[in-house]
Design a protein around this motif. Sequence first.
Motif, PDB file in Angstrom:
ATOM      1  N   GLY A   1     -24.071  40.419   6.609  1.00 41.52           N
ATOM      2  CA  GLY A   1     -24.043  41.788   7.128  1.00 41.52           C
ATOM      3  C   GLY A   1     -23.369  41.934   8.478  1.00 41.52           C
ATOM      4  N   MET A   2     -22.633  40.933   8.918  1.00 41.52           N
ATOM      5  CA  MET A   2     -21.978  40.996  10.228  1.00 41.52           C
ATOM      6  C   MET A   2     -20.579  41.590  10.126  1.00 41.52           C
ATOM      7  N   LEU A   3     -20.120  42.181  11.221  1.00 40.72           N
ATOM      8  CA  LEU A   3     -18.717  42.558  11.362  1.00 40.72           C
ATOM      9  C   LEU A   3     -17.984  41.362  11.953  1.00 40.72           C
ATOM     10  N   VAL A   4     -16.852  41.008  11.339  1.00 35.37           N
ATOM     11  CA  VAL A   4     -16.200  39.736  11.656  1.00 35.37           C
ATOM     12  C   VAL A   4     -14.749  39.961  12.079  1.00 35.37           C
ATOM     13  N   ASN A   5     -14.345  39.230  13.119  1.00 34.35           N
ATOM     14  CA  ASN A   5     -12.943  39.133  13.509  1.00 34.35           C
ATOM     15  C   ASN A   5     -12.479  37.716  13.222  1.00 34.35           C
ATOM     16  N   VAL A   6     -11.333  37.598  12.529  1.00 31.10           N
ATOM     17  CA  VAL A   6     -10.771  36.283  12.229  1.00 31.10           C
ATOM     18  C   VAL A   6      -9.422  36.194  12.936  1.00 31.10           C
ATOM     19  N   VAL A   7      -9.325  35.301  13.893  1.00 24.37           N
ATOM     20  CA  VAL A   7      -8.140  35.207  14.747  1.00 24.37           C
ATOM     21  C   VAL A   7      -6.880  34.981  13.911  1.00 24.37           C
ATOM     22  N   ASP A   8      -5.864  35.834  14.156  1.00 23.72           N
ATOM     23  CA  ASP A   8      -4.540  35.728  13.518  1.00 23.72           C
ATOM     24  C   ASP A   8      -4.544  36.004  12.025  1.00 23.72           C
ATOM     25  N   ARG A   9      -5.633  36.610  11.506  1.00 32.61           N
ATOM     26  CA  ARG A   9      -5.686  36.953  10.074  1.00 32.61           C
ATOM     27  C   ARG A   9      -6.230  38.376   9.928  1.00 32.61           C
ATOM     28  N   PRO A  10      -5.390  39.377  10.213  1.00 37.82           N
ATOM     29  CA  PRO A  10      -5.861  40.767  10.222  1.00 37.82           C
ATOM     30  C   PRO A  10      -6.443  41.227   8.901  1.00 37.82           C
ATOM     31  N   ALA A  11      -5.989  40.677   7.778  1.00 36.21           N
ATOM     32  CA  ALA A  11      -6.512  41.112   6.483  1.00 36.21           C
ATOM     33  C   ALA A  11      -7.988  40.756   6.315  1.00 36.21           C
TER      34      ALA A  11
END
Length: 256
Positions: A71-81
């Motif tokens: 249930g978290m909002l996630v940022n993945v470095v260098d992978r905007p999709a």
Amino acid sequence: MILHSLPLFVRLAGRPVILVGTGEAADAKKRLLDRAGALVVDESAAAALAIVALEDDAQAEAAAGRLKARGMLVNVVDRPALCDFTLPAIVDRSPILLAIGTGGASAGLAAALRQRLEALLPASLGTLATALQAARGAMRDRWPDSADRRKALAAALAPGGQIDLLGTDPDVDRWLADRSGAIDGELHVLRLRSSDADDLTLRDARALALADRVFYRADVPAAIVDRARADAARIACDAVPDTAMSGLSVYLEMQR
């Protein structure tokens, strides 16, 4: 026009944020989180936000999947999709923060824009913001009507205004003490020569950004009406309104 993302400012002081990964990219994200006062924790902890900084594509996608499943909002470095949110380039003129994002299209472009704005915006901008915050009560006393207050402040902050935000010595107290000039209702009629919002003149765009209400004919594209600020009233009509109103009104029609 639909926004690809909704910009938000999130208070992270004392709140946990998961950071997965090691190395230069992870270190950069940790510095940013530390600056925001966040508690950087590992993947086993409970949190609402997570950042994945892993070089291996499969490992990064797997980590993002695990975190999103919780249930978290996630940022993945260098992978905007794979990102639920992105981290902007920041111009800090505390308490003013300017965030520049490209939706993951180009971090380099966001950084270049930040550098331009850093050179443009004076260090005193934060002091002006603090002074305006302290003057809220005095502004309400002088202009009880919110539309009048908004118009007076917009005029004072505009280029050449008494507290021009790019001026050398914007003095809020001096501005409030100046009793010259009253605030009246104003109507701008904008006859648009193009249906493309990018063809708006600077004057037209400024009027829309300051308007308390926008009147528009049915043939005016929604993309142009949406250039008005979010809380401006939007009123469809067939002719220029003939009723005087306080604050700034803008009437839009396509030029024939």
